[in-house]
Write an enzyme that holds these catalytic residues in place. Structure first.
Site, mmCIF file in Angstrom:
data_model
loop_
_atom_site.group_PDB
_atom_site.id
_atom_site.type_symbol
_atom_site.label_atom_id
_atom_site.label_comp_id
_atom_site.label_asym_id
_atom_site.label_seq_id
_atom_site.Cartn_x
_atom_site.Cartn_y
_atom_site.Cartn_z
ATOM 1 N N CYS A 1 -16.532 1.324 -21.173
ATOM 2 C CA CYS A 1 -17.905 1.549 -21.622
ATOM 3 C C CYS A 1 -17.931 2.242 -22.979
ATOM 4 O O CYS A 1 -18.906 2.123 -23.726
ATOM 5 C CB CYS A 1 -18.672 2.378 -20.598
ATOM 6 S SG CYS A 1 -17.951 3.997 -20.245
ATOM 7 N N CYS B 1 -24.741 4.493 -14.126
ATOM 8 C CA CYS B 1 -23.703 5.514 -14.223
ATOM 9 C C CYS B 1 -24.260 6.830 -14.757
ATOM 10 O O CYS B 1 -24.772 6.898 -15.877
ATOM 11 C CB CYS B 1 -22.574 5.026 -15.116
ATOM 12 S SG CYS B 1 -21.208 6.213 -15.275
ATOM 13 N N GLU C 1 0.818 -1.211 0.000
ATOM 14 C CA GLU C 1 0.000 0.000 0.000
ATOM 15 C C GLU C 1 0.855 1.267 0.000
ATOM 16 O O GLU C 1 0.529 2.247 -0.656
ATOM 17 C CB GLU C 1 -0.945 0.010 1.207
ATOM 18 C CG GLU C 1 -2.078 -1.005 1.119
ATOM 19 C CD GLU C 1 -2.929 -0.819 -0.124
ATOM 20 O OE1 GLU C 1 -3.074 0.327 -0.574
ATOM 21 O OE2 GLU C 1 -3.426 -1.821 -0.652
ATOM 22 N N CYS D 1 -19.043 -3.024 -17.916
ATOM 23 C CA CYS D 1 -18.889 -2.353 -16.636
ATOM 24 C C CYS D 1 -20.108 -2.655 -15.780
ATOM 25 O O CYS D 1 -21.235 -2.469 -16.228
ATOM 26 C CB CYS D 1 -18.747 -0.846 -16.826
ATOM 27 S SG CYS D 1 -18.732 0.059 -15.258
#
Length: 382
Positions: free
Chosen positions: A219, A232, A56, A226
């Site tokens: 998309c 969306c 991370e 997606c």
DNA sequence: AATTCGGGGTG
DNA sequence: CACCCAGAATT
């Protein structure tokens, strides 16, 4: 008696308006991740919080492809948090050299020592405790807690900001405080139950990295489906390529530096940069007069460089050796290179050393300094 | 709230 | 070249 109007506090802000959030957001992300997400990154599912933490930190502002090699070498060289804590700072910096954001490496080392000394070598599971450790902010703390311990906590990184901006039609630059606050509220609001936090968190990252990308979102290319397309907002209003809004542009400052390459007996003089500032803690070719505003700084002349070099020994020839320009995120650096032949080296203070040309690979060098050395020497030596 | 930290990928 | 990336610390 006249009524006194109540004064509104100047610090008062309108509560950010949250968009209407679907109740199946997390379900969609989790289902997609389990089928189409990434499952074979080397730091996944190790059951080792040390590895999760290390990955991370490395992945902060750094793409996966750039991290893979560094991560493997780190794990081999520092297999445990105890090994990292006990290592000399110079070794840690050398292992990090080339990754950038060197404060991360110093914080990494400090954090390892704190975890060993104050937490028995075990990373805390509470995000609020993790956040107190150096180099761990709110998002990284949540990622560590979620991946290592299954704690229900929200991340908000660049990928997630892009997914949220598009899915929920968030206008504004995500780096702006109010916009970022809104996004944190969304991130908390759409979290799944604790049981699904790992695939959900991984799924958000994977979506941003492989589907909802900046340049060629799936998309629009039709390359893959997606899971968020039917909800969306950017897709519905045909604004996918507009969101998120880019960072407001500023002029990039120009700076200049005169770089001294002092040579003696197949060794070059290096100087450790101060902990604060650019290339903090890394070894570098000495900069005569450090970095100056390029408008009024011209390359130092040979006499000035000779003068500076005399601190480190008897100076022979001084010759101009070309120019290099390196562009950082926030300024452009013009490096004027000068080669200095030293006939008799003097005793050196701390943070100065002669490094054999064959040993340069073992020292942590910033990328532009490495490039300068490659320009001046045979590439095979660096 | 705005700045300071890099190197590398991508279009 | 512009823009961004599994952001955090500092001022």
């Amino acid at each position: 008696m006249t009524a006194i109007p109540r004064r509104t506090r100047r610090t008062e802000r309108p509560t950010p308006v949250l968009p209407t959030l679907p109740d199946d957001f997390a379900v969609r992300v989790i289902a997609w991740q389990q089928r189409y997400g990434r499952h074979h990154l080397p730091w996944q599912n190790t059951g080792d919080a040390y590895r999760t933490w290390l990955s991370e930190i490395m992945l902060q502002q750094t793409q996966v492809s750039a991290v893979l090699g560094y991560y493997a070498r780190f794990i081999e060289r520092f297999p445990t948090v105890q090994a990292l804590a006990a290592a000399p700072a110079d070794d840690v910096m050398a292992a990090w050299a080339g990754l950038g954001y060197y404060t991360r490496a110093r914080n990494l080392h400090r954090c390892a020592q704190i975890v060993v000394a104050e937490h028995g070598g075990v990373f805390p599971r509470d995000p609020d405790v993790l956040t107190t450790l150096p180099g761990i902010g709110r998002s990284t703390a949540a990622a560590i807690a979620a991946f290592s311990y299954g704690v229900r906590a929200a991340i908000l990184d660049g990928n997630v900001k892009r997914v949220f901006a598009r899915a929920f039609g968030i206008d504004g630059f995500p780096g702006d405080k109010p916009v970022e606050e809104t996004m944190w509220r969304i991130a908390e609001a759409v979290l799944p139950p604790a049981g699904g936090i790992q695939p959900y968190t991984q799924g958000l990252m994977d979506l941003g990295a492989t589907v909802c990308t900046r340049g060629r979102p799936a998309c629009l290319t039709g390359e893959r489906a997606c899971p968020l397309e039917s909800l969306c907002e950017a897709r519905r209003t045909d604004r996918v390529m507009e969101l998120p809004l880019p960072r407001p542009r500023k002029a990039v400052p120009e700076r200049a530096a005169t770089v001294m390459m002092a040579l003696h007996d197949h060794a070059v003089l290096l100087h450790r940069r101060p902990q604060r500032g650019i290339w903090g803690g890394l070894w570098s070719l000495p900069l005569v007069g450090d970095m100056d505003d390029a408008l009024n700084a011209h390359p130092k002349d040979a006499a000035t460089v000779r003068d500076a070099a005399q601190t480190y020994g008897t100076v022979g020839a001084v010759e101009p050796a070309g120019e290099l320009t390196h562009t950082f995120t926030h300024f452009r650096l013009h490096m004027h290179l000068l080669r200095v032949d030293m006939t008799e080296p003097a005793a050196l203070e701390d943070d100065w050393r002669w490094v054999s040309l064959t040993q340069l690979g073992t020292v942590g060098l910033p990328a532009p300094v490495k490039l300068a050395l490659e320009t001046l020497l045979q590439p095979s030596l660096v």
